[in-house]
Scaffold this active site. Structure first.
Site, PDB file in Angstrom:
ATOM      1  N   ASP A  13       0.819  -1.226   0.000  1.00 29.34           N
ATOM      2  CA  ASP A  13       0.000   0.000   0.000  1.00 29.34           C
ATOM      3  C   ASP A  13       0.846   1.267   0.000  1.00 29.34           C
ATOM      4  O   ASP A  13       0.415   2.302   0.508  1.00 29.34           O
ATOM      5  CB  ASP A  13      -0.962   0.027   1.208  1.00 29.34           C
ATOM      6  CG  ASP A  13      -1.792  -1.227   1.292  1.00 29.34           C
ATOM      7  OD1 ASP A  13      -2.234  -1.691   0.230  1.00 29.34           O
ATOM      8  OD2 ASP A  13      -1.989  -1.747   2.396  1.00 29.34           O
ATOM      9  N   LYS A  16       2.218   1.976  -5.108  1.00 26.82           N
ATOM     10  CA  LYS A  16       2.875   1.439  -6.309  1.00 26.82           C
ATOM     11  C   LYS A  16       2.012   1.628  -7.548  1.00 26.82           C
ATOM     12  O   LYS A  16       2.521   1.872  -8.627  1.00 26.82           O
ATOM     13  CB  LYS A  16       3.156  -0.062  -6.139  1.00 26.82           C
ATOM     14  CG  LYS A  16       4.178  -0.387  -5.088  1.00 26.82           C
ATOM     15  CD  LYS A  16       4.394  -1.884  -4.985  1.00 26.82           C
ATOM     16  CE  LYS A  16       3.182  -2.636  -4.504  1.00 26.82           C
ATOM     17  NZ  LYS A  16       2.759  -2.358  -3.130  1.00 26.82           N
ATOM     18  N   GLY A  17       0.678   1.504  -7.357  1.00 29.87           N
ATOM     19  CA  GLY A  17      -0.242   1.604  -8.496  1.00 29.87           C
ATOM     20  C   GLY A  17      -0.016   2.897  -9.252  1.00 29.87           C
ATOM     21  O   GLY A  17       0.150   2.893 -10.475  1.00 29.87           O
ATOM     22  N   ALA A  39      -3.944  -8.171  -3.888  1.00 29.63           N
ATOM     23  CA  ALA A  39      -3.428  -6.825  -4.148  1.00 29.63           C
ATOM     24  C   ALA A  39      -4.568  -5.890  -4.529  1.00 29.63           C
ATOM     25  O   ALA A  39      -5.598  -6.317  -5.028  1.00 29.63           O
ATOM     26  CB  ALA A  39      -2.419  -6.876  -5.292  1.00 29.63           C
ATOM     27  N   GLY A  40      -4.353  -4.608  -4.271  1.00 30.11           N
ATOM     28  CA  GLY A  40      -5.324  -3.601  -4.695  1.00 30.11           C
ATOM     29  C   GLY A  40      -4.545  -2.391  -5.139  1.00 30.11           C
ATOM     30  O   GLY A  40      -4.020  -1.662  -4.316  1.00 30.11           O
ATOM     31  N   HIS A  41      -4.405  -2.207  -6.437  1.00 33.42           N
ATOM     32  CA  HIS A  41      -3.612  -1.089  -6.956  1.00 33.42           C
ATOM     33  C   HIS A  41      -4.544   0.030  -7.423  1.00 33.42           C
ATOM     34  O   HIS A  41      -5.287  -0.136  -8.374  1.00 33.42           O
ATOM     35  CB  HIS A  41      -2.688  -1.570  -8.077  1.00 33.42           C
ATOM     36  CG  HIS A  41      -1.595  -2.456  -7.559  1.00 33.42           C
ATOM     37  ND1 HIS A  41      -0.789  -3.212  -8.352  1.00 33.42           N
ATOM     38  CD2 HIS A  41      -1.167  -2.687  -6.291  1.00 33.42           C
ATOM     39  CE1 HIS A  41       0.090  -3.875  -7.602  1.00 33.42           C
ATOM     40  NE2 HIS A  41      -0.134  -3.578  -6.346  1.00 33.42           N
ATOM     41  N   GLN A 221       2.014  -6.167  -3.001  1.00 29.83           N
ATOM     42  CA  GLN A 221       2.350  -6.191  -1.559  1.00 29.83           C
ATOM     43  C   GLN A 221       3.681  -5.457  -1.314  1.00 29.83           C
ATOM     44  O   GLN A 221       4.004  -4.554  -2.044  1.00 29.83           O
ATOM     45  CB  GLN A 221       2.370  -7.620  -1.001  1.00 29.83           C
ATOM     46  CG  GLN A 221       0.999  -8.297  -0.959  1.00 29.83           C
ATOM     47  CD  GLN A 221       0.600  -8.963  -2.249  1.00 29.83           C
ATOM     48  OE1 GLN A 221       1.390  -9.618  -2.885  1.00 29.83           O
ATOM     49  NE2 GLN A 221      -0.645  -8.814  -2.648  1.00 29.83           N
TER      50      GLN A 221
HETATM   51  P1  IMP Z   1      -2.817 -12.792   2.154  1.00 33.06           P
HETATM   52  O1  IMP Z   1      -1.881 -12.272   1.146  1.00 33.06           O
HETATM   53  O2  IMP Z   1      -4.272 -12.576   1.808  1.00 33.06           O
HETATM   54  O3  IMP Z   1      -2.547 -14.221   2.527  1.00 33.06           O
HETATM   55  O4  IMP Z   1      -2.609 -11.958   3.513  1.00 33.06           O
HETATM   56  C1  IMP Z   1      -1.393 -12.035   4.249  1.00 33.06           C
HETATM   57  C2  IMP Z   1      -0.996 -10.685   4.787  1.00 33.06           C
HETATM   58  O5  IMP Z   1      -0.640  -9.825   3.703  1.00 33.06           O
HETATM   59  C3  IMP Z   1      -2.108  -9.946   5.537  1.00 33.06           C
HETATM   60  O6  IMP Z   1      -1.529  -9.187   6.558  1.00 33.06           O
HETATM   61  C4  IMP Z   1      -2.686  -9.025   4.483  1.00 33.06           C
HETATM   62  O7  IMP Z   1      -3.344  -7.907   5.055  1.00 33.06           O
HETATM   63  C5  IMP Z   1      -1.428  -8.641   3.749  1.00 33.06           C
HETATM   64  N1  IMP Z   1      -1.662  -8.223   2.366  1.00 33.06           N
HETATM   65  C6  IMP Z   1      -1.937  -8.997   1.304  1.00 33.06           C
HETATM   66  N2  IMP Z   1      -2.053  -8.271   0.188  1.00 33.06           N
HETATM   67  C7  IMP Z   1      -1.823  -6.991   0.541  1.00 33.06           C
HETATM   68  C8  IMP Z   1      -1.745  -5.766  -0.212  1.00 33.06           C
HETATM   69  O8  IMP Z   1      -1.914  -5.710  -1.435  1.00 33.06           O
HETATM   70  N3  IMP Z   1      -1.464  -4.656   0.520  1.00 33.06           N
HETATM   71  C9  IMP Z   1      -1.224  -4.704   1.858  1.00 33.06           C
HETATM   72  N4  IMP Z   1      -1.276  -5.818   2.584  1.00 33.06           N
HETATM   73  C10 IMP Z   1      -1.567  -6.951   1.921  1.00 33.06           C
END
Ligand code: IMP
Length: 429
Positions: A13, A16-17, A39-41, A221
């Site tokens: 977060d 990067k997007g 992910a959320g970009h 991430q």
């Molecule tokens: P998972 O990737 O859903 O297995 O989550 C594992 C950890 O990574 C958790 O703490 C999530 O909140 C974090 N996480 C996964 N994707 C993102 C992202 O795109 N941004 C920030 N944190 C992420």
């Protein structure tokens, strides 16, 4: 030809997007190499707000080719939905997006297993998108790759074995009949949807490199969520670090020119796990509101804290960063002093490197250096010299602490609200 990897140097977060969207102007191909729809970009383009989860943000720019490479785990239903959303906004996907035949799939049982784990004492605050179980299957050698999904006979056989193996774990939650129904929902239509998108992406990328194309690798991430070098076990299940761009796309390390790390002017994290500079007070809440720190994928409030130079130095080393982009500096406007963790006190000792042990990571007490704050307005500035001198001092302090030059400063969501510090950098649009 030029290749650039863009990674997150904190807990994801970082923005990067937006940076990828900016640099994507110079790219011919934009590649996602790990993670999935966790992910959320967020990208603001043409005044419109887009949140992309699996498709590289390069898709928003006409004429660019986008690749979802082998290192990604891909949810077929979510991907189709994202593609449909883009097409409904008149952004063409077919013919521009290529998905690796080698990429593993996220199937309904992965989502159920993720939710199951999150309901128990082993909870780590995942996005519940099935990411961990899908990667577990991949390394456990029972994963299913897109190439095999496209072959009904092979897919049915593999998935049936997997469902039989997982059903006892999901007993009382979901029956095997429901799993089957969910797994085969729209199967024929999905295969038809994927048929024009599936590609042997390493071949595609190598051909592009031979033709001297510019390739941008978009990390998802962040370094501190890396399964090897993050705050294990509170991490994601892939390697968001730069080295994974090679493994995750089938491009050799000698083809990589530069690695740019994106850092926020403060720190945030979603989910559970160690976060030494976290602010659990009113000021932390204020930062969250000012920075609108809510997860782009799950909407969860992000934990907020001061900039942690120990974390970013760790990211500099692990990723071999050659440049940095600083985001959201405007959020700190009016904050005085601005604090930066320069070391930790762990078990009575002062440490400058991020500790490997769980105890070290949990008990680390930051040692802060206070920097004078600045007043604005700074949002939207495009000339470094117009930044208030105190803001410039903060930027220079961060550079010195982490030892990598700041190439961009971003203060606003749109691509235009960015200062390019080094106009000679070939990726500057
Ligand atoms: P998972 O990737 O859903 O297995 O989550 C594992 C950890 O990574 C958790 O703490 C999530 O909140 C974090 N996480 C996964 N994707 C993102 C992202 O795109 N941004 C920030 N944190 C992420």
């Amino acid at each position: 030809m030029s290749t650039l990897i863009v990674i997150g140097a904190q807990w994801g977060d970082e923005g990067k997007g937006k940076i990828v969207h900016l640099l994507g102007k110079k790219a011919d191909i934009i590649v996602r190499y790990q993670g999935g729809n966790n992910a959320g970009h967020t990208v603001v383009f043409d005044g419109k707000h887009f949140v992309l989860h699996q498709i590289p943000s390069g898709i928003l720019q006409p004429g660019k080719t986008c690749v979802i490479a082998n290192g990604v785990v891909m949810d077929p239903w979510a991907l189709r939905e994202e593609a449909r959303f883009l097409e409904s906004r008149k952004i063409r996907v077919t013919g521009r997006l290529f998905i690796s035949a080698w990429a593993h799939l996220i199937l309904p049982y992965h989502r159920h297993l993720d939710a199951l784990r999150e309901s128990g004492s082993g909870k780590i605050g995942t996005t519940k998108r099935g990411i961990g179980p899908a990667y577990s299957d991949k390394v456990g050698r029972v994963g299913i790759r897109l190439a095999d999904y496209m072959d009904p006979e092979v897919f049915r056989d593999l998935v049936e074995k997997n469902m039989q193996a997982k059903a006892p774990l999901l007993k009382g939650l979901v029956s095997i009949d429901t799993l089957r129904e969910e797994t085969f929902k729209d199967y024929d239509a999905l295969r038809a949807f994927f048929a024009p998108l599936v590609a042997d992406t390493p071949t595609l990328l190598q051909a592009a490199l031979r033709r001297k194309k510019n390739v941008l690798f978009e990390g998802a991430q962040g370094t501190m969520l890396d399964v090897d070098f993050g705050t294990y076990p509170f991490v994601t299940s892939s390697n968001p670090i730069a080295g994974a761009a090679c493994v995750g796309s089938g491009v050799g390390p000698a083809s990589i020119d530069e690695v740019l790390g994106v850092v926020k002017a403060y720190t945030t994290r979603v989910g559970d796990g160690p976060f030494p500079t976290e602010l659990k007070d009113d000021f932390g809440n204020k930062l969250r509101e000012r920075g609108q720190e809510y997860g782009a994928t799950t909407g969860r409030p992000r934990r907020c804290g001061w900039f942690d130079a120990v974390v970013v130095r760790h990211a500099v080393r692990i990723n071999g960063l050659t440049r940095l982009a600083l985001t959201k500096l405007d959020v700190l406007e009016g904050v005085n002093p601005i604090r930066v963790a320069v070391a930790y006190r762990v078990d009575g000792r002062i440490v400058k490197e991020f500790p490997a042990s769980r105890r070290g990571q949990t008990e680390a007490v930051p040692i802060y250096k206070d920097i004078s704050g600045f007043t604005g307005p700074v949002k939207g500035l495009r000339d470094y010299k117009k930044l208030p001198p105190a803001a410039q001092r903060y930027v220079r302090f961060l550079e010195k602490e982490v030892g990598v030059p700041m190439t961009f400063i971003s203060m606003g969501r749109s691509r235009e609200e960015t200062i390019a510090m080094d106009r000679k950098f070939r990726w500057v649009p």
